[in-house]
Design a protein around this motif. Structure first.
Motif, mmCIF file in Angstrom:
data_model
loop_
_atom_site.group_PDB
_atom_site.id
_atom_site.type_symbol
_atom_site.label_atom_id
_atom_site.label_comp_id
_atom_site.label_asym_id
_atom_site.label_seq_id
_atom_site.Cartn_x
_atom_site.Cartn_y
_atom_site.Cartn_z
ATOM 1 N N ARG A 207 -3.351 6.379 -11.528
ATOM 2 C CA ARG A 207 -3.889 5.820 -10.270
ATOM 3 C C ARG A 207 -2.763 5.263 -9.410
ATOM 4 O O ARG A 207 -2.758 5.424 -8.195
ATOM 5 N N GLN A 208 -1.805 4.607 -10.057
ATOM 6 C CA GLN A 208 -0.672 4.060 -9.313
ATOM 7 C C GLN A 208 0.168 5.179 -8.709
ATOM 8 O O GLN A 208 0.624 5.073 -7.567
ATOM 9 N N ALA A 209 0.373 6.258 -9.449
ATOM 10 C CA ALA A 209 1.147 7.391 -8.932
ATOM 11 C C ALA A 209 0.449 8.001 -7.719
ATOM 12 O O ALA A 209 1.092 8.333 -6.715
ATOM 13 N N PHE A 210 -0.881 8.158 -7.788
ATOM 14 C CA PHE A 210 -1.625 8.659 -6.639
ATOM 15 C C PHE A 210 -1.501 7.699 -5.462
ATOM 16 O O PHE A 210 -1.365 8.119 -4.312
ATOM 17 N N GLY A 211 -1.564 6.404 -5.739
ATOM 18 C CA GLY A 211 -1.439 5.413 -4.674
ATOM 19 C C GLY A 211 -0.085 5.481 -3.996
ATOM 20 O O GLY A 211 0.012 5.428 -2.765
ATOM 21 N N ILE A 212 0.966 5.619 -4.774
ATOM 22 C CA ILE A 212 2.317 5.734 -4.215
ATOM 23 C C ILE A 212 2.448 7.027 -3.432
ATOM 24 O O ILE A 212 3.045 7.063 -2.352
ATOM 25 N N GLY A 213 1.876 8.109 -3.941
ATOM 26 C CA GLY A 213 1.939 9.390 -3.229
ATOM 27 C C GLY A 213 1.174 9.362 -1.926
ATOM 28 O O GLY A 213 1.560 10.006 -0.961
ATOM 29 N N GLY A 214 0.082 8.613 -1.886
ATOM 30 C CA GLY A 214 -0.708 8.521 -0.662
ATOM 31 C C GLY A 214 -0.024 7.697 0.413
ATOM 32 O O GLY A 214 0.012 8.076 1.573
ATOM 33 N N ASN A 215 0.529 6.534 0.026
ATOM 34 C CA ASN A 215 1.209 5.658 0.982
ATOM 35 C C ASN A 215 2.021 4.652 0.183
ATOM 36 O O ASN A 215 1.471 3.690 -0.362
ATOM 37 N N GLU A 216 3.318 4.885 0.110
ATOM 38 C CA GLU A 216 4.194 4.051 -0.717
ATOM 39 C C GLU A 216 4.203 2.598 -0.245
ATOM 40 O O GLU A 216 4.181 1.680 -1.065
ATOM 41 N N THR A 217 4.220 2.372 1.054
ATOM 42 C CA THR A 217 4.251 1.008 1.578
ATOM 43 C C THR A 217 2.960 0.272 1.252
ATOM 44 O O THR A 217 2.985 -0.879 0.808
ATOM 45 N N ALA A 218 1.825 0.938 1.444
ATOM 46 C CA ALA A 218 0.544 0.318 1.111
ATOM 47 C C ALA A 218 0.445 0.034 -0.380
ATOM 48 O O ALA A 218 -0.096 -1.009 -0.786
ATOM 49 N N ALA A 219 0.972 0.933 -1.204
ATOM 50 C CA ALA A 219 0.957 0.712 -2.656
ATOM 51 C C ALA A 219 1.784 -0.516 -3.019
ATOM 52 O O ALA A 219 1.390 -1.312 -3.871
ATOM 53 N N HIS A 220 2.918 -0.685 -2.352
ATOM 54 C CA HIS A 220 3.761 -1.863 -2.591
ATOM 55 C C HIS A 220 3.004 -3.143 -2.233
ATOM 56 O O HIS A 220 2.991 -4.109 -2.992
ATOM 57 N N TYR A 221 2.345 -3.137 -1.070
ATOM 58 C CA TYR A 221 1.586 -4.317 -0.645
ATOM 59 C C TYR A 221 0.346 -4.552 -1.511
ATOM 60 O O TYR A 221 -0.168 -5.659 -1.564
ATOM 61 N N ALA A 222 -0.124 -3.509 -2.178
ATOM 62 C CA ALA A 222 -1.268 -3.658 -3.084
ATOM 63 C C ALA A 222 -0.856 -4.212 -4.437
ATOM 64 O O ALA A 222 -1.705 -4.448 -5.294
#
Length: 172
Positions: free
Chosen positions: A41-56
């Motif tokens: 799930r984290q890999a998909f999140g980073i692939g979708g939007n790395e900045t948003a994943a960082h803030y999440a």
């Protein structure tokens, strides 16, 4: 013949199932990682939007290191299968596979913009790409056209992906 070559070339009724079984095992593990583990799930999140994943709150750097390490491990596994099957090795054995891999994943449903895809889709895309390649050989089409066909398949898959994304955004 070496022991590893004997294992990978073990035949049953003229079929060599070990490379296929390795591929299916990796696909099953990949499916489990992508659908059942936090790492997927984290890999998909980073692939979708790395900045948003960082803030999440996802540790982007750590996840990227883990994912790249797993990719290196799988590259080593594929080299072992190649070496065991052919009982020989050549340093340039994987050159030129990049386009086929990209085509297989995009045809299998992965998005080039990231955040979407599946292990099953990648396997089905790889089977379709191999089917196209084998058909071109059987039909005696010049092998220099293979990259053109792969590129066209990528373009068609990307256009379909973009069209689907636009239709989904209009509905939502």
């Amino acid at each position: 013949e070496s022991l590893s070559a004997g294992f990978f070339k073990a035949g049953i009724a003229g079929v060599y199932p070990v490379p296929l079984l390795v591929m299916l095992g990796v696909a099953c593990v990949g499916h489990l990682v992508l659908t059942r583990l936090v790492l997927g799930r984290q890999a998909f999140g980073i692939g979708g939007n790395e900045t948003a994943a960082h803030y999440a709150g996802i540790r982007v750097g750590m996840v990227k290191v883990i994912v790249h390490t797993l990719c290196g491990l799988l590259a080593g596994l594929s080299a072992c299968v190649y070496l065991g099957y052919y009982a020989a090795f050549e340093p340039n054995a994987g050159n030129g596979y990049e386009l086929s891999v990209i085509a297989a994943t995009v045809i299998g449903g992965a998005s080039l913009s990231g955040g979407r895809g599946s292990a099953l889709g990648a396997v089905l895309g790889a089977l379709l790409i191999q089917l196209i390649t084998n058909a071109m050989i059987i039909l005696d089409i010049d092998s220099s056209y293979t990259n053109i066909v792969m590129g066209a398949a990528i373009v068609v898959a990307v256009v379909m992906d973009q069209t689907k994304a636009r239709l989904a955004s209009r509905r939502g």
